[in-house]
Structures are given as structure tokens and as C-alpha cells.
Scaffold this motif. Sequence first.
Motif, PDB file in Angstrom:
ATOM      1  N   VAL A 364      13.543   3.855  -5.481  1.00 36.89           N
ATOM      2  CA  VAL A 364      13.628   2.834  -4.445  1.00 36.89           C
ATOM      3  C   VAL A 364      12.595   3.121  -3.358  1.00 36.89           C
ATOM      4  CG1 VAL A 364      15.115   1.697  -2.752  1.00 36.89           C
ATOM      5  CG2 VAL A 364      16.090   2.556  -4.885  1.00 36.89           C
ATOM      6  N   PRO A 365      11.669   2.198  -3.105  1.00 36.83           N
ATOM      7  CA  PRO A 365      10.730   2.414  -1.993  1.00 36.83           C
ATOM      8  C   PRO A 365      11.462   2.289  -0.658  1.00 36.83           C
ATOM      9  CG  PRO A 365      10.382   0.245  -2.960  1.00 36.83           C
ATOM     10  CD  PRO A 365      11.398   0.940  -3.816  1.00 36.83           C
ATOM     11  N   ILE A 366      11.461   3.338   0.119  1.00 38.47           N
ATOM     12  CA  ILE A 366      12.176   3.341   1.392  1.00 38.47           C
ATOM     13  C   ILE A 366      11.215   3.200   2.561  1.00 38.47           C
ATOM     14  CG2 ILE A 366      13.670   4.712   2.902  1.00 38.47           C
ATOM     15  CD1 ILE A 366      14.896   5.931   0.388  1.00 38.47           C
ATOM     16  N   PHE A 367      10.202   4.040   2.592  1.00 32.11           N
ATOM     17  CA  PHE A 367       9.237   3.958   3.698  1.00 32.11           C
ATOM     18  C   PHE A 367       7.840   4.244   3.147  1.00 32.11           C
ATOM     19  CE2 PHE A 367       6.663   5.972   7.007  1.00 32.11           C
ATOM     20  CZ  PHE A 367       6.654   4.961   7.954  1.00 32.11           C
ATOM     21  N   ASN A 368       6.920   3.319   3.373  1.00 29.62           N
ATOM     22  CA  ASN A 368       5.543   3.522   2.932  1.00 29.62           C
ATOM     23  C   ASN A 368       4.548   3.006   3.959  1.00 29.62           C
ATOM     24  OD1 ASN A 368       5.250   0.574   2.284  1.00 29.62           O
ATOM     25  ND2 ASN A 368       6.853   1.125   0.802  1.00 29.62           N
ATOM     26  N   ALA A 369       4.995   2.858   5.215  1.00 29.77           N
ATOM     27  CA  ALA A 369       4.122   2.440   6.329  1.00 29.77           C
ATOM     28  C   ALA A 369       3.475   1.080   6.082  1.00 29.77           C
ATOM     29  CB  ALA A 369       3.053   3.503   6.602  1.00 29.77           C
ATOM     30  N   GLY A 370       4.158   0.197   5.368  1.00 27.96           N
ATOM     31  CA  GLY A 370       3.639  -1.157   5.147  1.00 27.96           C
ATOM     32  C   GLY A 370       2.586  -1.262   4.066  1.00 27.96           C
ATOM     33  N   LYS A 371       2.382  -0.184   3.286  1.00 29.99           N
ATOM     34  CA  LYS A 371       1.337  -0.202   2.272  1.00 29.99           C
ATOM     35  C   LYS A 371       1.621  -1.233   1.187  1.00 29.99           C
ATOM     36  CE  LYS A 371       1.154   3.136  -0.694  1.00 29.99           C
ATOM     37  NZ  LYS A 371       0.970   4.491  -1.311  1.00 29.99           N
ATOM     38  N   LEU A 372       2.874  -1.323   0.732  1.00 26.08           N
ATOM     39  CA  LEU A 372       3.200  -2.262  -0.335  1.00 26.08           C
ATOM     40  C   LEU A 372       3.120  -3.708   0.138  1.00 26.08           C
ATOM     41  CD1 LEU A 372       6.225  -0.409  -1.988  1.00 26.08           C
ATOM     42  CD2 LEU A 372       3.810  -0.366  -2.634  1.00 26.08           C
ATOM     43  N   ALA A 373       3.552  -3.965   1.361  1.00 20.52           N
ATOM     44  CA  ALA A 373       3.448  -5.317   1.908  1.00 20.52           C
ATOM     45  C   ALA A 373       1.992  -5.712   2.081  1.00 20.52           C
ATOM     46  CB  ALA A 373       4.191  -5.402   3.236  1.00 20.52           C
ATOM     47  N   ALA A 374       1.175  -4.745   2.507  1.00 22.17           N
ATOM     48  CA  ALA A 374      -0.253  -5.030   2.668  1.00 22.17           C
ATOM     49  C   ALA A 374      -0.902  -5.335   1.323  1.00 22.17           C
ATOM     50  CB  ALA A 374      -0.955  -3.845   3.331  1.00 22.17           C
ATOM     51  N   ALA A 375      -0.469  -4.631   0.264  1.00 18.74           N
ATOM     52  CA  ALA A 375      -1.013  -4.902  -1.071  1.00 18.74           C
ATOM     53  C   ALA A 375      -0.677  -6.320  -1.522  1.00 18.74           C
ATOM     54  CB  ALA A 375      -0.470  -3.881  -2.066  1.00 18.74           C
ATOM     55  N   ALA A 376       0.542  -6.782  -1.213  1.00 23.64           N
ATOM     56  CA  ALA A 376       0.920  -8.154  -1.558  1.00 23.64           C
ATOM     57  C   ALA A 376       0.107  -9.164  -0.759  1.00 23.64           C
ATOM     58  CB  ALA A 376       2.414  -8.363  -1.321  1.00 23.64           C
ATOM     59  N   ASP A 377      -0.106  -8.870   0.535  1.00 20.42           N
ATOM     60  CA  ASP A 377      -0.933  -9.766   1.359  1.00 20.42           C
ATOM     61  C   ASP A 377      -2.365  -9.803   0.847  1.00 20.42           C
ATOM     62  OD1 ASP A 377       1.241 -10.323   2.942  1.00 20.42           O
ATOM     63  OD2 ASP A 377       0.745  -8.838   4.484  1.00 20.42           O
ATOM     64  N   LEU A 378      -2.866  -8.663   0.423  1.00 20.87           N
ATOM     65  CA  LEU A 378      -4.221  -8.622  -0.137  1.00 20.87           C
ATOM     66  C   LEU A 378      -4.308  -9.476  -1.397  1.00 20.87           C
ATOM     67  CD1 LEU A 378      -7.097  -7.492  -0.332  1.00 20.87           C
ATOM     68  CD2 LEU A 378      -6.144  -5.488  -1.502  1.00 20.87           C
ATOM     69  N   ALA A 379      -3.290  -9.386  -2.246  1.00 28.23           N
ATOM     70  CA  ALA A 379      -3.284 -10.189  -3.476  1.00 28.23           C
ATOM     71  C   ALA A 379      -3.269 -11.683  -3.156  1.00 28.23           C
ATOM     72  CB  ALA A 379      -2.081  -9.817  -4.337  1.00 28.23           C
ATOM     73  N   ARG A 380      -2.523 -12.074  -2.132  1.00 26.04           N
ATOM     74  CA  ARG A 380      -2.489 -13.495  -1.741  1.00 26.04           C
ATOM     75  C   ARG A 380      -3.855 -13.941  -1.196  1.00 26.04           C
ATOM     76  NH1 ARG A 380       2.767 -11.901  -0.241  1.00 26.04           N
ATOM     77  NH2 ARG A 380       4.390 -13.129  -1.311  1.00 26.04           N
ATOM     78  N   ALA A 381      -4.480 -13.087  -0.406  1.00 30.45           N
ATOM     79  CA  ALA A 381      -5.802 -13.442   0.124  1.00 30.45           C
ATOM     80  C   ALA A 381      -6.815 -13.591  -1.008  1.00 30.45           C
ATOM     81  CB  ALA A 381      -6.263 -12.375   1.120  1.00 30.45           C
ATOM     82  N   GLU A 382      -6.743 -12.715  -1.998  1.00 34.36           N
ATOM     83  CA  GLU A 382      -7.652 -12.821  -3.141  1.00 34.36           C
ATOM     84  C   GLU A 382      -7.342 -14.059  -3.967  1.00 34.36           C
ATOM     85  OE1 GLU A 382      -7.085  -9.067  -5.015  1.00 34.36           O
ATOM     86  OE2 GLU A 382      -8.575  -8.043  -3.752  1.00 34.36           O
ATOM     87  N   ARG A 383      -6.058 -14.432  -4.043  1.00 34.18           N
ATOM     88  CA  ARG A 383      -5.706 -15.690  -4.727  1.00 34.18           C
ATOM     89  C   ARG A 383      -6.316 -16.883  -3.993  1.00 34.18           C
ATOM     90  NH1 ARG A 383      -0.620 -18.130  -4.615  1.00 34.18           N
ATOM     91  NH2 ARG A 383      -0.751 -17.717  -2.376  1.00 34.18           N
ATOM     92  N   ASP A 384      -6.277 -16.876  -2.665  1.00 33.56           N
ATOM     93  CA  ASP A 384      -6.886 -17.963  -1.898  1.00 33.56           C
ATOM     94  C   ASP A 384      -8.385 -18.042  -2.152  1.00 33.56           C
ATOM     95  OD1 ASP A 384      -4.398 -18.520  -0.895  1.00 33.56           O
ATOM     96  OD2 ASP A 384      -4.745 -17.601   1.071  1.00 33.56           O
ATOM     97  N   GLN A 385      -9.036 -16.887  -2.234  1.00 29.37           N
ATOM     98  CA  GLN A 385     -10.465 -16.875  -2.521  1.00 29.37           C
ATOM     99  C   GLN A 385     -10.735 -17.461  -3.909  1.00 29.37           C
ATOM    100  OE1 GLN A 385     -11.156 -12.615  -1.791  1.00 29.37           O
ATOM    101  NE2 GLN A 385     -12.475 -13.173  -0.080  1.00 29.37           N
ATOM    102  N   SER A 386      -9.898 -17.108  -4.875  1.00 32.65           N
ATOM    103  CA  SER A 386     -10.066 -17.641  -6.223  1.00 32.65           C
ATOM    104  C   SER A 386      -9.843 -19.149  -6.252  1.00 32.65           C
ATOM    105  CB  SER A 386      -9.086 -16.956  -7.186  1.00 32.65           C
ATOM    106  OG  SER A 386      -9.342 -15.572  -7.267  1.00 32.65           O
ATOM    107  N   PHE A 387      -8.883 -19.626  -5.452  1.00 35.40           N
ATOM    108  CA  PHE A 387      -8.618 -21.061  -5.389  1.00 35.40           C
ATOM    109  C   PHE A 387      -9.825 -21.804  -4.826  1.00 35.40           C
ATOM    110  CE2 PHE A 387      -7.044 -24.674  -2.820  1.00 35.40           C
ATOM    111  CZ  PHE A 387      -6.605 -25.487  -3.852  1.00 35.40           C
ATOM    112  N   LEU A 388     -10.394 -21.264  -3.752  1.00 38.10           N
ATOM    113  CA  LEU A 388     -11.564 -21.910  -3.160  1.00 38.10           C
ATOM    114  C   LEU A 388     -12.773 -21.817  -4.095  1.00 38.10           C
ATOM    115  CD1 LEU A 388     -11.153 -20.670   0.520  1.00 38.10           C
ATOM    116  CD2 LEU A 388     -10.658 -22.947  -0.392  1.00 38.10           C
ATOM    117  N   ALA A 389     -12.880 -20.698  -4.820  1.00 43.44           N
ATOM    118  CA  ALA A 389     -13.968 -20.579  -5.793  1.00 43.44           C
ATOM    119  C   ALA A 389     -13.823 -21.608  -6.900  1.00 43.44           C
ATOM    120  CB  ALA A 389     -13.988 -19.166  -6.376  1.00 43.44           C
TER     121      ALA A 389
END
Length: 512
Positions: A364-389
Motif C-alpha cells: 500500500v503506498p502510504i507516503f511518497n511526497a506526491g510522486k505518484l500523483a505527479a506521475a499521473a499529472d505528467l501522463a495527462r499532460a503528455e496525453r494533451d500533447q498527443s491530442f493536439l499533435a
Amino acid sequence: MFRKNVPMKSATRSRAGGLVRGVKYAGLISGTALLLASCAVGPDYQTPNMPLSSSWRNANADTPSRPPELAFWWKKLGDPLLNQLIEEAIENNLDVRSSKASVRGARASYRQANGALFPSLDGSAGATRSKSASSGGSSSTVGNLFNAGFDASWELDLFGANRRASEAAKYGLDAAEEELRATLLTLIGDVTTNYVEARGYQARIALAQRTAASQNETAKLTRNRFQVGSSSGLDVANAEGQAASTSANIPTLQTALAASVHRLGVLTGREPTALTDRMKRVASIPTPRLPMPSGVPATVLLTRPDVRLAERQLAQSTALIGAAEAAKYPAISLTGSIGTSAAKFGDLGKNSSISWSFGPTLSVPIFNAGKLAAAADLARAERDQSFLAYKGAVLGALEDVENALVGFSHERVRLRSLQKSTDSYRSAASLSQSLYQTGAVSFLDVLDSERSLYSAEDSLIQSKVLLTTYYISLQKALGGGWSGEVDTTKPEVVDQNAGPRLALTKAETKAQ
């Protein structure tokens, strides 16, 4: 991903009932796992809806809006050598071969991602010989111990991390195949364009040579007339100057011809001069047959490999969001092992000590200083770039088609005008020669009509090349490419002696 084996319960095989209960317990956990494994997080991919016009704005009678005939479109130019060169380029071109390797790599990545969906099983075996002595050293015991076993592990993938990764890998494989198609499309267009340009340069060189020879003959006659007093020195200078000016164009055209032939050699995967001899024989400039169907704007979404590539990359980046989101949730793995040990090798299967263990592992991920949430946000930003491409690829494709349509249509009008111009200047040149013989016009009028005729004929040749170039551009813009089979399974480098062997130093290898 597979997790480290952590046994939750162990027992010896002194009582068979314990093993039976363990198997039932494992079956219960496995059934629960299969039920939970249907869960998934992250967005499910849907192909974007792109509103497109129902017709091309610059289409006309030369390019009707019926389905385009894209299969082997270059064969409609009716040039057997061009057809041969394209087939050779598809077989040998380095960019195409590199794209084939990318397809093989994407296919391996897909198999690798799929492997995470299944359990892993590892076997082990060992043998130990030991000696123990009494405290006084008066006696010692020598014994052997043989052991063998299996370890298994399976991540339940409760929230679909591995399934999303497999989905992304499948989209990546699709993208690699579309990239190969895009490479083939570009290659065929480049081969055809350089071939047509080479034929155009040959025609312009032949025209310049004919015109220069005629002008040199005129200069010779003018010099003879000057010697008998029938012409002036000014006429001789003008005639010789015009002949020299026309001859000066020939080296420039020959340089451009050599560059096109050299480019064809490289495109076919050979040395630059490999096609020089085959291209020496002069042939006519390939000309497209009319009409040329252009389809409708939605055609590019179905046929353009770069558009389909961008769409597959968008799908891949969407699947990766689910993989990143799943990392934020608990992960459960089933692990198990079974082992046997005996003092004699032959007793491993009968008079041996057997142990087994199985059980779930919860992470169970308990504390990772927001690293996992940031990875999900990064994936969404890359999806937006792919959509615009993807949107950019669609708009770029539409622009390419409209440009090719308007260029082809206008060049046809220009070609007809240049043909009339050439016919008129040819009549003017013939008439000026006749009038000059009777003294009705000056020699400068003759030179001017000859210069105008050469310029018109040269422009006419260039217009024919440009018209075919617009035809090529239209076929590329609509997504016309190779429609045959492409073998992507053959590796470029076949390793020799790559199996298990003794390691040798460089000196020893050279000595062999």
C-alpha cells in the motif's frame, strides 16, 4: 511487476491434510483475485471526433470527389523503370529497414508487457557437501544435502496497471506499423519526385544542346556573311554571345541531373552513382492521366499514415494515464513455493523433506511526497500533447491536400498557356528567319525570336515536371503508399556463435 516472494504460511508434509487445506485456501484466494482483477482505473480511450468538411474547396473536374485510387498510384505514370526503382527502394532503403526494426522492437515490447499479466515460475536446485567435527576433534562427520524447488508469483493487477501497460504497448505496436507506412509513403514520393526531376533535367539539357548547336550554326553563317560584307560585326558578336549563353546553361543542368540521380541511388539503398548507367538513356517526363479522384476530407483520416500514427500515439498516452493512476492504489501479489531436500540425490522424489508455502502480499503506498500523483499529472499532460499533435496532423493533412489540388489545377492552366506560347514563338522564329533573308527584319529580331523560343520551350518542360510533382504531392497528401506486403520479421544483423560458450580475451579471439 512481480513482487518479492514473502511466504505467509509453511508446513511440512507430515500430514497430508494440511497440504489439502492449503490448496483449497490457494484456490479461494485465486478466485477472489480473478474477480478483483476486472477493476481498472484511468480513462478508456475513444477516437476523437474531428468535424470535417464534406468536400474539398479546390477540387474541380480534374480531381472529382470520388474515392481516390491510391493503390500503386505511381504505376499510372506508365514508366517501367520508375516502377522497378520503387520496388528496389522498398526492399533496400535504410529508413524503411530502420522502421522495420522499430516494428520488431514494438512487437517485442508488447510481448514483454503481456508477460506481466501472467504468473512467473522459477525453479532452483542445489547440492552441498559439508563436514562437521566434534569439539575434541576425535571424530568428524561428512554429509551431503540435495535440494530442489519451485517459486511462483503473480500480481493480481487489481486496478489494471499491467493491463493498461499492455494496452499502451499494443497501441505502440500499431503506431510503429503506421510509422513504417509513413516512411514508405515518403520514400515512394521522394523516389518518384527525383526520377521525374531527373527526366526533366535530361529534357532541358537536350533542348539546350539542340538550341546551342542551332545558335552556333547561326553564328557561323553570320560570320561568313560578315566576311563577304553582308553582315555587321555587331551581328556576329550578338550571335556568338547568344550561343555561348545557351551553352552556359548546360553544366548547371548537368549538375542538377547528377544530384537527382545520386539521390535516387541513396534512396534505393545503394551508392550515389549506382544508377548512373541505368539513367543514361533519356526517357520522356512521366505525365499523370486525368481525371484524378481526390475523395473527401474524411479520406485523410483513413488513409494518411501520419494521421493514423498520431491517433495511435494518442491512444497509447491515454492508456498510460491508467497505468500511472493504478500505481496510487494498493497492489496484491500471490506468492508460493514448494521445495524438497534429501541426503541423497535419488531420494529427492521419495524419502525427502518437502516444504511448501503460499499466501498474498499486500503493498500500500502510504507516503511518497506526491510522486505518484505527479506521475499521473505528467501522463495527462503528455496525453494533451498527443491530442493536439493529432489535431495538428489532421489539419496539416488537409492543408497538404488543398495545396496540392490548387497547385495541380493552376499548373494545368499554366501548361496550356505555355504550350500556346511555345507554338507561337516557334512560328515567330521560323518567320523571322524568312523575313531576315529578304531583308524585311534585322538580325536582332532573329536573335530575339530564337531567344524567346528557347525560353518558352524550357519553361514548358519545367511546367510538365511541376505538374507531375503536384500529382505526386496530391497522392502523398491523400495517403497513397505501398499496398503490398512488407516483411518485418527479418533481422538486419544475424549474430554468430551467440549461445553459451567460454569467455575469451580479445587476444585469444584473434588467435582463433
